[in-house]
Write an enzyme that holds these catalytic residues in place. Structure first.
Site, PDB file in Angstrom:
ATOM      1  N   ASP A 189       0.994  -0.905   0.276  1.00  0.00           N
ATOM      2  CA  ASP A 189      -0.190   0.072  -0.474  1.00  0.00           C
ATOM      3  C   ASP A 189       0.943   1.406   0.176  1.00  0.00           C
ATOM      4  OD1 ASP A 189      -2.421  -1.690  -0.003  1.00  0.00           O
ATOM      5  OD2 ASP A 189      -2.711  -1.000   1.828  1.00  0.00           O
ATOM      6  N   ASP A 239     -13.088  -4.371  -2.551  1.00  0.00           N
ATOM      7  CA  ASP A 239     -13.209  -4.329  -0.761  1.00  0.00           C
ATOM      8  C   ASP A 239     -15.026  -4.765  -0.043  1.00  0.00           C
ATOM      9  OD1 ASP A 239     -10.526  -3.000  -1.529  1.00  0.00           O
ATOM     10  OD2 ASP A 239     -11.345  -0.896  -1.222  1.00  0.00           O
TER      11      ASP A 239
END
Length: 258
Positions: free
Chosen positions: A11, A130
């Protein structure tokens, strides 16, 4: 049988690799390029880079580090972050990425999946999902703009419906980011993975929850995923990728060992 894949996830925020828990409270892990090199050397099958605030900030992924990563690793890598057009995707691929992944932009414009697949081929179009389990209702819902906890929102899509929708539109691979499990290292959500596996006919990558080598084994043998993505166990050197692959091979998993 195709070999199963081990995929470190990096990330990225403000040019550095970060990691949160359940998509919140991110801490800085380190610089992008050295981490990418380390994982490639340890035996990762591919890497995934998420510019986590690109979509919520209304910008596209910072391409300056994409070419630097391409110069120093010899394994495939996928890049995600705010990609909203065929042209933006083309730029990232031209900088050296092998795949591009879309998540929030696909929810805003589902036809984007088809345009990208038509231009570049389904093999390099990944859709990230997600997904959040609502313990009250027992349902799984798709979330959007999860890179910024202040802007994260629950969409009207239930996870299984969205999995089917993105396949119809041309997704060549799906990464299922199980938000409840993210960063807590108590195992992948095998129940959810099995539900998704039943309706997913493209490669499925499990993401969120890996804490031990056994968790990877469970994902491959119980949920029959094609790849397992993890971050904190690799960043914090809790698990070495080479040792993980040797373990999986000993357990009968088809996997590429260096």
């Amino acid at each position: 049988m195709l070999a199963k894949r081990i995929i470190p996830c990096l990330d990225v925020r403000n040019g550095q690799v970060v990691k949160g828990v359940q998509f919140r409270n991110h801490e800085i892990i380190g610089d992008i390029v050295p981490l990418a090199q380390r994982y490639a050397q340890e035996g990762a099958d591919e890497l995934v880079f998420y510019d986590i605030t690109a979509s919520s900030d209304g910008r596209v992924v910072d391409k300056s580090w994409v070419s630097r990563v391409a110069e120093v690793i010899d394994i495939p890598f996928c890049v995600a972050g705010g990609i909203k057009s065929v042209e933006e995707a083309g730029q990232i691929l031209s900088f050296g990425a092998d795949k591009i992944s879309i998540n929030s932009p696909a929810l805003a414009d589902p036809e984007l999946i088809t345009r990208l697949a038509d231009r570049y081929g389904v093999q390099c179009i990944v859709v990230g999902i997600d997904t959040w389990h609502d313990a009250t209702t027992g349902r799984y819902h798709v979330n959007q703009y999860t890179g910024d906890e202040a802007r994260t929102k629950v969409t009207t899509w239930e996870t299984l419906d969205w999995v089917e929708e993105v396949q119809k539109r041309g997704a060549g691979e799906i990464v299922l980011n199980m938000m409840n499990q993210d960063g807590v290292r108590n195992g992948y959500d095998l129940h959810q993975l099995n539900l998704v596996r039943d309706v997913c006919n493209v490669p499925l990558i499990a993401s969120g929850g890996a804490g031990t080598m056994e968790h990877f084994l469970d994902a491959f043998q119980t949920a029959h995923v094609d790849g397992a993505l993890a971050a904190s166990v690799f960043h914090k050197q809790i698990i070495n990728i080479g040792e993980l692959k040797q373990y999986l091979k000993q357990q009968g998993v088809e996997i590429r060992v260096c």
